[in-house]
Design an enzyme around this catalytic site. Sequence first.
Site, PDB file in Angstrom:
ATOM      1  N   ARG A 101       0.878  -1.179   0.000  1.00  0.00           N
ATOM      2  CA  ARG A 101       0.000   0.000   0.000  1.00  0.00           C
ATOM      3  C   ARG A 101       0.913   1.225   0.000  1.00  0.00           C
ATOM      4  NH1 ARG A 101      -5.418   1.279   3.359  1.00  0.00           N
ATOM      5  NH2 ARG A 101      -6.121  -0.103   1.700  1.00  0.00           N
ATOM      6  N   HIS A 128      -7.149   0.879  -6.653  1.00  0.00           N
ATOM      7  CA  HIS A 128      -7.426  -0.015  -5.512  1.00  0.00           C
ATOM      8  C   HIS A 128      -8.103  -1.291  -6.043  1.00  0.00           C
ATOM      9  CE1 HIS A 128      -7.805  -1.294  -1.523  1.00  0.00           C
ATOM     10  NE2 HIS A 128      -8.693  -0.453  -1.034  1.00  0.00           N
ATOM     11  N   GLN A 131      -9.982  -3.944  -3.727  1.00  0.00           N
ATOM     12  CA  GLN A 131     -11.280  -3.453  -3.270  1.00  0.00           C
ATOM     13  C   GLN A 131     -12.346  -3.712  -4.332  1.00  0.00           C
ATOM     14  OE1 GLN A 131     -12.110  -1.757  -0.232  1.00  0.00           O
ATOM     15  NE2 GLN A 131     -14.103  -2.339  -1.039  1.00  0.00           N
ATOM     16  N   ASP A 226     -17.288   7.104  -1.545  1.00  0.00           N
ATOM     17  CA  ASP A 226     -16.000   6.890  -0.878  1.00  0.00           C
ATOM     18  C   ASP A 226     -15.631   8.188  -0.162  1.00  0.00           C
ATOM     19  OD1 ASP A 226     -13.446   6.008  -0.165  1.00  0.00           O
ATOM     20  OD2 ASP A 226     -12.611   6.181  -2.181  1.00  0.00           O
ATOM     21  N   CYS A 267     -16.493   1.635   0.419  1.00  0.00           N
ATOM     22  CA  CYS A 267     -15.366   0.727   0.690  1.00  0.00           C
ATOM     23  C   CYS A 267     -14.897   0.816   2.144  1.00  0.00           C
ATOM     24  CB  CYS A 267     -14.224   1.033  -0.263  1.00  0.00           C
ATOM     25  SG  CYS A 267     -13.637   2.727  -0.148  1.00  0.00           S
ATOM     26  N   ARG A 295     -13.627  -8.710   1.180  1.00  0.00           N
ATOM     27  CA  ARG A 295     -12.194  -8.467   0.937  1.00  0.00           C
ATOM     28  C   ARG A 295     -11.393  -9.721   1.313  1.00  0.00           C
ATOM     29  NH1 ARG A 295     -10.211  -3.330   1.064  1.00  0.00           N
ATOM     30  NH2 ARG A 295      -8.277  -4.341   0.444  1.00  0.00           N
TER      31      ARG A 295
HETATM   32  N1   CP Z   1     -11.291  -0.323   2.156  1.00  0.00           N
HETATM   33  C1   CP Z   1     -10.025  -0.373   2.613  1.00  0.00           C
HETATM   34  O1   CP Z   1      -9.076  -0.622   1.866  1.00  0.00           O
HETATM   35  O2   CP Z   1      -9.918  -0.126   3.931  1.00  0.00           O
HETATM   36  P1   CP Z   1      -8.576   0.072   4.789  1.00  0.00           P
HETATM   37  O3   CP Z   1      -8.005   1.414   4.371  1.00  0.00           O
HETATM   38  O4   CP Z   1      -9.004   0.026   6.197  1.00  0.00           O
HETATM   39  O5   CP Z   1      -7.615  -1.021   4.430  1.00  0.00           O
HETATM   40  N1  NVA Z   2     -10.104   6.492  -1.517  1.00  0.00           N
HETATM   41  C1  NVA Z   2      -9.784   6.026  -0.184  1.00  0.00           C
HETATM   42  C2  NVA Z   2      -9.972   4.560  -0.096  1.00  0.00           C
HETATM   43  C3  NVA Z   2      -9.718   3.989   1.275  1.00  0.00           C
HETATM   44  C4  NVA Z   2      -9.797   2.511   1.311  1.00  0.00           C
HETATM   45  C5  NVA Z   2      -8.374   6.408   0.202  1.00  0.00           C
HETATM   46  O1  NVA Z   2      -7.487   6.367  -0.655  1.00  0.00           O
HETATM   47  O2  NVA Z   2      -8.170   6.773   1.349  1.00  0.00           O
END
Ligand code: CP
Ligand code: NVA
Length: 318
Positions: A101, A128, A131, A226, A267, A295
């Site tokens: 990430r 992502h 997701q 989101d 999400c 997930r």
């Molecule tokens: N939806 C998602 O990826 O959540 P987190 O940021 O908690 O991993």
């Molecule tokens: N768009 C959001 C998704 C979180 C899972 C972010 O990048 O924070």
Amino acid sequence: MQHLIDLNEWTAGQIRDVIALARDIKKKPARYVNAMRGKTLLMIFEKPSLRTRVSFETGVTQLGGHAIFYDTGTSPLGAGKESMYDTVKTVSRYVDMIMARLFEHAKIEEMARESSVPVINALTNFAHPCQILGDLLTIQEKKRRLKGLTLAYLGDGNNNVTHSLLYGCSKMGIHIRVGCPPGREYKPDAGVVREALRIARRLKTAVKITRDPREAIEGADVVYTDSWMSYHVPTLKLNERVKVFTPFQVNAALMKLARKDAIFMNCLPALRGYEQTAEVIDGPQSVVFDQAENRLHIQKAIMIKLLEQRRRGVEKKG
Ligand code: CP
Ligand code: NVA
């Protein structure tokens, strides 16, 4: 070598296969308890996470493998003492798979280029994919199909979830409408929209970007929103963004314009009173915790598929 960097790189067939495998894993988890026996997943995090970290780590345990959580805050990479190149070349000698990430999408692309083991994108500013694969599984379960449905996404159009939704929906024959404010800061990347339109033309589905939230949501089967403040957005942007995005807040009045049997998705993490009201996210149409659960199942399927692919590649070479 096959990776999961974004959904534009996976065929519709591969997406369908991984969803089918996830459904089987969810139904018969005991069948898969040795699928990752002796295998190690390295999980590299530059940003916070609840779902991704916990579901990947749990998933690897349930498949009989081992996961290492590696926070870049405690790494030579994060301290600016070691390059991405040297980091990836080193860890590829230890582990069987890497998930990361990261902030910059270019960095995960570099990882995939240099790695000799599969790399999974666990979110970058731009994409992502894990997701959206999980979300397609959720939509399939709730609606019994994907093809021909209409998904409306409201809010921040220029983010990872929107981009991967544009690829995922267009590949699966789902009409997608993004309702977001005008301007480059809020609209999806033009290159992603072009590619989604190209795919959708072949399948005769629609991709629409509109500044009118009502036009986006009208008659939709799936309503998705989101965070307005994604992890990479600086806190000082909060007031400006709340003002700009408020017309796109998913509330009961807007939900009434969707189909009666529409589902509501986010999400997560979510903030009640911002991208949606509490009555929507806590209401009967919301499927956000099924979405979060999925997930786990989809990521087990992704890991099994990538390991299989690698094994086949190695056997072919050998
Ligand atoms: N939806 C998602 O990826 O959540 P987190 O940021 O908690 O991993
Ligand atoms: N768009 C959001 C998704 C979180 C899972 C972010 O990048 O924070």
